[in-house]
Design a protein around this motif. Sequence first.
Motif, PDB file in Angstrom:
ATOM      1  N   THR A 156       1.016  -1.031   0.369  1.00 45.32           N
ATOM      2  CA  THR A 156      -0.095  -0.080  -0.089  1.00 45.32           C
ATOM      3  C   THR A 156       0.692   1.444   0.025  1.00 45.32           C
ATOM      4  OG1 THR A 156      -1.620  -1.196   1.180  1.00 45.32           O
ATOM      5  CG2 THR A 156      -1.985   1.446   1.194  1.00 45.32           C
ATOM      6  N   CYS A 159       2.349   1.637  -3.306  1.00 43.03           N
ATOM      7  CA  CYS A 159       1.542   1.747  -4.290  1.00 43.03           C
ATOM      8  C   CYS A 159       0.654   3.625  -4.622  1.00 43.03           C
ATOM      9  CB  CYS A 159       0.069   1.536  -4.607  1.00 43.03           C
ATOM     10  SG  CYS A 159       0.343  -0.123  -5.182  1.00 43.03           S
ATOM     11  N   THR A 180      -2.723   2.568  -8.876  1.00 39.88           N
ATOM     12  CA  THR A 180      -4.710   1.542  -8.493  1.00 39.88           C
ATOM     13  C   THR A 180      -5.056   1.048  -8.455  1.00 39.88           C
ATOM     14  OG1 THR A 180      -4.166   4.176  -9.429  1.00 39.88           O
ATOM     15  CG2 THR A 180      -6.009   3.211  -9.298  1.00 39.88           C
ATOM     16  N   LEU A 183      -3.624  -1.635  -6.043  1.00 41.68           N
ATOM     17  CA  LEU A 183      -3.951  -0.743  -4.457  1.00 41.68           C
ATOM     18  C   LEU A 183      -5.058  -1.828  -4.504  1.00 41.68           C
ATOM     19  CD1 LEU A 183      -3.245   1.000  -1.892  1.00 41.68           C
ATOM     20  CD2 LEU A 183      -4.479   2.868  -3.935  1.00 41.68           C
ATOM     21  N   GLU A 187      -6.503  -3.996  -1.488  1.00 41.90           N
ATOM     22  CA  GLU A 187      -7.184  -3.770  -0.368  1.00 41.90           C
ATOM     23  C   GLU A 187      -8.422  -5.268   0.259  1.00 41.90           C
ATOM     24  OE1 GLU A 187      -9.852  -0.106  -1.656  1.00 41.90           O
ATOM     25  OE2 GLU A 187      -8.077   0.823  -1.727  1.00 41.90           O
ATOM     26  N   THR A 289      -0.585   1.029   7.056  1.00 44.42           N
ATOM     27  CA  THR A 289      -1.760   0.596   5.987  1.00 44.42           C
ATOM     28  C   THR A 289      -2.101   2.654   5.799  1.00 44.42           C
ATOM     29  OG1 THR A 289      -1.544  -1.642   5.854  1.00 44.42           O
ATOM     30  CG2 THR A 289      -3.371  -0.037   4.117  1.00 44.42           C
ATOM     31  N   ARG A 293      -2.636   5.059   2.790  1.00 43.87           N
ATOM     32  CA  ARG A 293      -3.632   5.539   2.006  1.00 43.87           C
ATOM     33  C   ARG A 293      -3.903   7.055   2.487  1.00 43.87           C
ATOM     34  NH1 ARG A 293      -6.538   1.957  -0.253  1.00 43.87           N
ATOM     35  NH2 ARG A 293      -8.102   3.962  -0.071  1.00 43.87           N
ATOM     36  N   LEU A 296      -2.408   9.261  -1.066  1.00 50.09           N
ATOM     37  CA  LEU A 296      -2.796   8.979  -1.883  1.00 50.09           C
ATOM     38  C   LEU A 296      -3.609   9.849  -2.491  1.00 50.09           C
ATOM     39  CD1 LEU A 296      -4.772   5.466  -1.436  1.00 50.09           C
ATOM     40  CD2 LEU A 296      -2.793   5.363  -2.975  1.00 50.09           C
TER      41      LEU A 296
END
Length: 350
Positions: A156, A159, A180, A183, A187, A289, A293, A296
């Motif tokens: 994660t 990415c 993407t 990712l 999930e 994680t 995120r 992003l």
Amino acid sequence: MLRIGASRIALRSMGAPATRLAPGFLHTSPAVKWTMQFGSLASKRPGAPQLSPMKPIQAAAMRRSITDAQKQAESRYAKEEIKPTPETVSSTSTTNAMSSEARADQPEKKEVDMTAGLKGDLATIRDTFSLSDVPREAYYMGLAGTIPYLATSITTVFCAWETNHSTAGYGYLLDEKNATQLLHLIEPLQIGYGASILSFLGAIHWGLEWAGYGGYQGYKRYAIGVVAPAVAWSTMLMPIEGALITQFLGFVALYYVDVRATVRGWTPSWYRTYRFVLTAIVGASIVLTLIGRGELPDHIPGSADRAKVFQEGSEERLSHDEEARANKQKKKDAAGSDNRAGEEKEDKTR
């Protein structure tokens, strides 16, 4: 008295003392006191004071005032052999101030170990996290069980880093589109694996209850194995961020329950330390994680946004399909009406 030259010379040699001496010459001159003040053992000996600064007649009078006991003590001290004492020598034994020099009757000051507190804390931590009592099979399998969590968390972050550092649509290893997609693929893997592990930790209490470890506790211990999978199952229906946070709270709460169970004797004594190590690894993976995120880009849709996009796209495709189906039906009806009209014309011509 006769004032002859010899008597005047004798009186002149005696001189006037700086201070009035008491009978028996019990007090010495300041010079003698100063030289005797800093002796460690000499100041305690009952010997005669130093006579070198005195004049001949004063020295002779001082020698007559020494008792036999003092002479014997002095001879005894003269024959005494000084033994080496290296244990009394330290890094600070020769740095004392002159006014507070260490005496023989004072207790020796022990050196303070400045790192003693740190060593004690390290020993406490080592004893707290010692896994020597944990069965090797459970230890190795438990650590292996954290690998998928670590792998998905690191992926994660990777990415997110690729999407943020891509230039003209291309990153160092993956372009933005592939990063993407990867990712979005990991999930559900991380959420599903976390839910299964949380359920497994709750099911351990069912096994302990069936084995009767620490006695049979009944519904109290069975409830632990029921609540854990219920919480894990609910995370499967949540968005990714909410699912991760819920699983993190679930792991921490279950660790607290396991600690209480260990204190009560429901589990082996090593189980709480074992659970702490594994919970720390899993918790760090979840936090990693969430950090990834959070980095992003804004144009990468989250799970809720993707669901909305999918729903809107499905509605558009559905309406488009309905419209195409209606147009096709209209064309078919129009073609059928044209065929009937042509048949009617042929009948009339006949």
